[in-house]
Motif scaffolding. Structure first.
Motif, short mmCIF file in Angstrom:
data_model
loop_
_atom_site.label_atom_id
_atom_site.label_comp_id
_atom_site.label_asym_id
_atom_site.label_seq_id
_atom_site.Cartn_x
_atom_site.Cartn_y
_atom_site.Cartn_z
N LYS A 36 0.83 -1.21 0.00
CA LYS A 36 0.00 0.00 0.00
C LYS A 36 0.86 1.26 0.00
N HIS A 38 3.86 1.59 -1.19
CA HIS A 38 4.46 1.71 -2.52
C HIS A 38 3.44 2.24 -3.54
N LEU A 39 2.22 1.71 -3.49
CA LEU A 39 1.19 2.17 -4.42
C LEU A 39 0.85 3.65 -4.19
N LYS A 42 3.11 5.97 -6.02
CA LYS A 42 2.99 5.93 -7.48
C LYS A 42 1.63 6.41 -8.00
N TYR A 43 0.55 6.15 -7.23
CA TYR A 43 -0.80 6.39 -7.73
C TYR A 43 -1.65 7.09 -6.67
N TYR A 45 -5.28 7.03 -5.11
CA TYR A 45 -6.43 6.13 -5.05
C TYR A 45 -7.15 6.28 -3.71
#
Length: 163
Positions: A36, A38-39, A42-43, A45
């Motif tokens: 989570k 890492h995401l 990058k993004y 959400y």
């Protein structure tokens, strides 16, 4: 659709991705938090800690019993209504009784898109109702499709569309 698996030091994460929907499952919090984090770098959400719906499939989890229940009841209600079958008699299991006479009667009705209905049953038969695959196997030969009708059916079916 994509499924990604991440294994590290005895832990694993499963990531299911469909267009802009993402579902993550893990056997432990350590790797899940790492993924989570890492995401997030990058993004952008919105995270829902306990999802209840994914791609039209209702999810109900019982953590104490370590079980997950999936359901597509709303999908079936909409499907029955769309094809004018919302007042049909319910069977306890489709394998128990496939009445060829009733199927033939349904096929004779010109306003009922039989092949579109059969195609619409593919989605739930792959997700939550594998018993429907048997039903499709039994009733498909009764349709005796013509090439023109088959092409029309494939063009109208969201599962059969090609770019």
């Amino acid at each position: 659709s994509c499924v990604f698996l991440l294994f590290r030091e005895g832990d694993f994460c499963v990531v299911i991705l469909w267009v802009d929907d993402l579902l993550i499952g893990s056997n432990g919090p350590k790797l899940l938090c790492l993924l989570k984090d890492h995401l997030t770098t990058k993004y952008k959400y919105n995270a829902i800690e306990e999802p209840t719906l994914f791609l039209g499939v209702k999810l109900k989890r019982d953590r104490t019993k370590r079980t997950m229940y999936i359901s597509q009841t709303d999908y079936f209600r909409d499907l029955l209504k769309r094809f004018g079958m919302d007042t049909a008699t319910q069977l306890s299991h489709p394998k128990k009784s496939v009445n060829n006479t009733l199927v033939q009667e349904y096929l004779r009705k010109k306003d009922k898109p039989y092949r579109s209905l059969a195609c619409s049953l593919l989605y739930p038969s792959n997700i939550s109702r594998p018993d429907l695959a048997y039903l499709q196997h039994r009733i498909a030969p009764l349709a005796k499709p013509k090439q023109r009708t088959l092409e029309t059916s494939q063009a109208n079916c969201p599962l059969c569309k090609r770019d």
